[in-house]
Write an enzyme that holds these catalytic residues in place. Structure first.
Site, PDB file in Angstrom:
ATOM      1  CB  CYS A   1      24.496  73.701  51.178  1.00 40.61           C
ATOM      2  SG  CYS A   1      23.136  74.354  52.170  1.00 40.61           S
TER       3      CYS A   1
ATOM      4  NE  ARG B   1      20.947  67.627  56.147  1.00 36.43           N
ATOM      5  CZ  ARG B   1      21.550  68.804  56.148  1.00 36.43           C
ATOM      6  NH1 ARG B   1      21.001  69.815  55.488  1.00 36.43           N
ATOM      7  NH2 ARG B   1      22.676  68.985  56.800  1.00 36.43           N
TER       8      ARG B   1
END
Length: 514
Positions: free
Chosen positions: A335, A434
């Protein structure tokens, strides 16, 4: 036609400031556990890792419990049906990734629910008039060597016989040979009656040395099969996570866009629990999604939400009706949300604050909301720290992506084997839902990377080692349950130099092959 233009008037107040959190945002690496009294009851075999998955009232029990405090991340490169089966057999739960078509996700959920356990509805059936070629075709399509022969070829038709691989020889028998010529007829079958307990069915299987026991009703209609291999598998996987029908439990990821179509399809497929997959859960989109699910499918439909990193976000989603809350933004190994947007918080600090908010909420309402730590886990001991700080279970991607059962390719790079691993915010995944902020349906910039992780082998072999470490560490803290760990744990901050002190130092390490 008159056109009226509405002019928005904004009143600017220059005498304001942003809210500042002066406490340092900390990670797991900055903490260590201080040993507690290890009593004679504190030995690994005596440790229970069972935890609640969804909310429950004081004095009651959670409707779904995990046998180990682990779930797999809602990611294309992690959670398909194969990983879900392997993890459920070892006590955890997978959330099948939602960044795929509804039909494809439903198929994965169904594969998990059909995999095993107890009374199995037959999905491989033929009639006596079919041929050996039909048998071989079904074997190729389904992989099932046991085929129920019913009057109408349906799973609940009148049972007339059974075909297994022992009933024919491909090298000798004609492909045109009719099933009725080589099947084991009903008159020679040992069967169980509908209503029989699973224990009794397994006793019959063992007593008569059967591989399969058909279960029929009083009209001779086939209802289920009970397989010997399922019993054997269960003995090897005593932590297996299954529902009341002895089917493996499985979760499914959803988004805040197509939930009105996706949710009913997943529930019909047998999904035990849902989870909204979002990098930032503190949003009206998630609240609307949760309320819609609860209003249309009832409180018995369990749905987790997140991710959040503070008390305000936690309370917002809890009041919307979430059954568990995921904590963590930007801490995953793939991430880059913090790099791209400057949004996030150290995982340890986020858990500590949200856990404190959960405690206050429980004291005021009597409703306990399980927490899930999502991201930030590098070493196995980080898992124990997260649990001690207040979460009930851990959602992990990189950890599970390394195993044979994950859906990605195993490659050899140099002298090492690796597996592919990419984030849902990467261009490869293209999971714009998302990171949905409303507006056009597109991924404006990447919040995840495309990478590799070292290949580690089978899930069970690695998981057994990790669980052994967790249990051993808990015993050193004087705890034999997660609840007791959270009550008794003593946690200390560490300096950068003490971190160095904790590893091998001031020695010359031998080569691994020396």
């Amino acid at each position: 036609m008159q056109v009226f233009l509405l002019k928005c008037v904004f009143t600017l107040n220059y005498n304001v400031m942003a809210q500042f959190f002066n406490d340092v945002s900390r990670t797991f690496n900055e903490y260590l556990l201080i040993p507690g009294l290890t009593t004679k009851a504190c030995f690994p075999a005596n440790v229970s890792l069972k935890v609640p998955l969804v909310k429950f009232a004081k004095g009651e029990k959670s409707d779904i419990e995990l046998n180990i405090p682990m779930v797999s991340a809602i990611m294309q490169s992690v959670s398909d049906h194969n990983l879900a089966i392997a993890l459920a057999r070892n006590g955890g739960l997978s959330f099948i990734f939602g960044s795929q078509s509804i039909e494809s996700q439903v198929d994965m959920v169904q594969r998990v629910k059909k995999f095993k356990a107890g009374f199995v509805v037959s999905d491989s059936n033929l009639t006596p008039n079919h041929s050996l070629a039909d048998v071989l075709g079904m074997l190729k399509r389904t992989g099932h060597s046991t085929i129920g022969i019913t009057e109408n070829g349906l799973a609940n038709g009148k049972l007339l016989g059974l075909v297994t691989s022992r009933d024919y020889r491909v090298s000798k028998d004609s492909l045109d040979k009719r099933v009725e010529e080589f099947m084991t007829p009903f008159s020679k079958l040992i069967v169980g009656k509908l209503g029989i307990s699973l224990n009794t069915a397994n006793d019959i299987v063992w007593e008569h040395k059967l591989n399969c026991l058909p279960i029929i009703d009083d009209k001779q209609h086939l209802q289920y099969f009970v397989f010997r291999k399922d019993y054997d598998d269960h003995q090897d996987n005593l932590n297996e996570l299954s529902d009341n029908n002895k089917k493996l439990r499985v979760g499914a990821g959803i988004n805040s866009r197509d939930y009105k179509e996706r949710v009913p399809a997943l529930l019909n497929a047998g999904a035990d629990v849902l989870c909204i997959d979002s990098s930032d859960g503190f949003s009206e989109w998630q609240a609307e999604t949760i309320r819609y699910i609860k209003e249309n499918f009832g409180e018995q439909t369990k749905v987790g939400a997140g991710n959040v990193v503070d008390a305000e976000g936690f309370l917002y989603l809890v009041k919307a009706g979430a059954d568990f809350i995921k904590v963590g933004i930007g801490g995953g190994s793939i991430c880059i949300t913090r790099e791209q947007k400057g949004i996030g918080r150290g995982q340890a600090t986020a858990i500590i604050e949200v856990a404190q908010a959960r405690k206050a909420y429980f004291e005021s309402t009597g409703i306990y909301i399980p927490l899930c730590s999502d991201g930030g886990i590098v070493h196995d001991y980080h898992m124990v720290l997260a649990l001690a700080m207040g979460v009930e279970f851990l959602m992990m991607g990189r950890y599970f992506a390394r195993f044979d059962e994950s859906p990605t390719k195993k490659l050899k790079i140099g002298n090492s084997y690796v597996k592919e691993y990419w984030g849902e915010g990467s261009n490869r995944a293209r999971n714009w839902q998302r990171y949905d902020m409303g507006g056009n349906e597109s991924l404006k910039f990447e919040e995840g990377v495309d990478s590799y992780v070292p290949y580690a082998g089978k899930l069970k072999d690695n998981l057994d080692v990790t669980l052994g470490k967790i249990k051993s560490t808990m015993c050193s803290c004087g705890a034999i349950s997660i609840t007791e760990l959270q009550e008794k744990a003593k946690i200390t901050l560490v300096s950068s130099t003490s971190i160095i002190e904790g590893g091998a130092h001031d020695v010359i390490l031998k080569e691994a092959n020396s």
